[in-house]
Design a protein around this motif. Structure first.
Motif, mmCIF file in Angstrom:
data_model
loop_
_atom_site.group_PDB
_atom_site.id
_atom_site.type_symbol
_atom_site.label_atom_id
_atom_site.label_comp_id
_atom_site.label_asym_id
_atom_site.label_seq_id
_atom_site.Cartn_x
_atom_site.Cartn_y
_atom_site.Cartn_z
ATOM 1 N N LEU A 53 0.842 -1.195 0.000
ATOM 2 C CA LEU A 53 0.000 0.000 0.000
ATOM 3 C C LEU A 53 0.871 1.237 0.000
ATOM 4 C CD1 LEU A 53 -2.693 -1.034 2.620
ATOM 5 C CD2 LEU A 53 -2.741 -1.314 0.141
ATOM 6 N N ASP A 54 0.401 2.262 -0.679
ATOM 7 C CA ASP A 54 1.129 3.524 -0.768
ATOM 8 C C ASP A 54 0.783 4.384 0.435
ATOM 9 O OD1 ASP A 54 2.561 5.733 -1.605
ATOM 10 O OD2 ASP A 54 1.013 6.398 -3.006
ATOM 11 N N GLY A 86 0.673 2.449 9.742
ATOM 12 C CA GLY A 86 0.362 3.864 9.560
ATOM 13 C C GLY A 86 -1.127 4.131 9.703
ATOM 14 N N ARG A 87 -1.466 5.333 10.044
ATOM 15 C CA ARG A 87 -2.871 5.727 10.209
ATOM 16 C C ARG A 87 -3.636 5.575 8.903
ATOM 17 N NH1 ARG A 87 -6.583 5.136 13.336
ATOM 18 N NH2 ARG A 87 -8.285 6.571 13.096
ATOM 19 N N LEU A 92 -7.677 2.788 5.553
ATOM 20 C CA LEU A 92 -7.970 2.047 4.339
ATOM 21 C C LEU A 92 -8.636 0.715 4.661
ATOM 22 C CD1 LEU A 92 -7.677 1.740 1.258
ATOM 23 C CD2 LEU A 92 -5.432 0.767 1.671
ATOM 24 N N LEU A 93 -8.124 -0.010 5.644
ATOM 25 C CA LEU A 93 -8.714 -1.292 6.018
ATOM 26 C C LEU A 93 -10.132 -1.113 6.560
ATOM 27 C CD1 LEU A 93 -5.628 -3.044 7.622
ATOM 28 C CD2 LEU A 93 -6.681 -3.530 5.406
ATOM 29 N N GLN A 94 -10.349 -0.061 7.325
ATOM 30 C CA GLN A 94 -11.693 0.212 7.846
ATOM 31 C C GLN A 94 -12.660 0.531 6.705
ATOM 32 O OE1 GLN A 94 -11.080 3.361 10.678
ATOM 33 N NE2 GLN A 94 -10.488 1.956 12.310
ATOM 34 N N ILE A 95 -12.209 1.337 5.749
ATOM 35 C CA ILE A 95 -13.048 1.708 4.606
ATOM 36 C C ILE A 95 -13.407 0.472 3.788
ATOM 37 C CG2 ILE A 95 -13.016 2.891 2.360
ATOM 38 C CD1 ILE A 95 -11.357 5.107 3.820
#
Length: 119
Positions: A53-54, A86-87, A92-95
């Protein structure tokens, strides 16, 4: 990125994903692995190796699409984390978890998610 995802998959499942110092996977690669015992009339399973992931956020839409695709088609997801998460990755995982739930994807089972903390 550069957390050793391809190396981990090669070690765990006997894949032959390319690895070398400084090399990063671009996109999504797949490999078929053979099971010692057939499961649900199949003796193979598909392993997906994705790019990292970027964390800088410049490709956030691509990252979201890639994660959502992997969650939608997988029974098991292994997330290899190098150092601190990272935050942006947490967001991203939550989304993606929220999105896949909202899409009401019809599946046999929800994916199991495992984290590998690679220090």
């Amino acid at each position: 990125q550069s957390s050793g995802k391809s190396t981990l998959l090669n070690y765990l499942f006997g894949c032959k994903f390319l690895t070398s110092a400084g090399r990063c996977t671009k996109g999504i690669y797949a490999s078929l692995a053979k099971l010692s015992r057939p499961v649900n009339c199949s003796d193979q399973f598909l392993i997906l190796d994705t790019e990292g992931l970027d964390e800088r956020g410049s490709l956030i839409q691509f990252d979201r699409t890639m994660v959502l695709f992997c969650l939608a088609v997988s029974q098991v997801v292994i997330i290899n984390v190098k150092g601190e998460t990272g935050r942006e990755m947490q967001n991203l995982l939550q989304i993606c978890a929220y999105s896949i739930n909202k899409l009401k994807v019809r599946r046999v089972t929800a994916p199991q998610i495992f984290f590998v903390l690679n220090q």
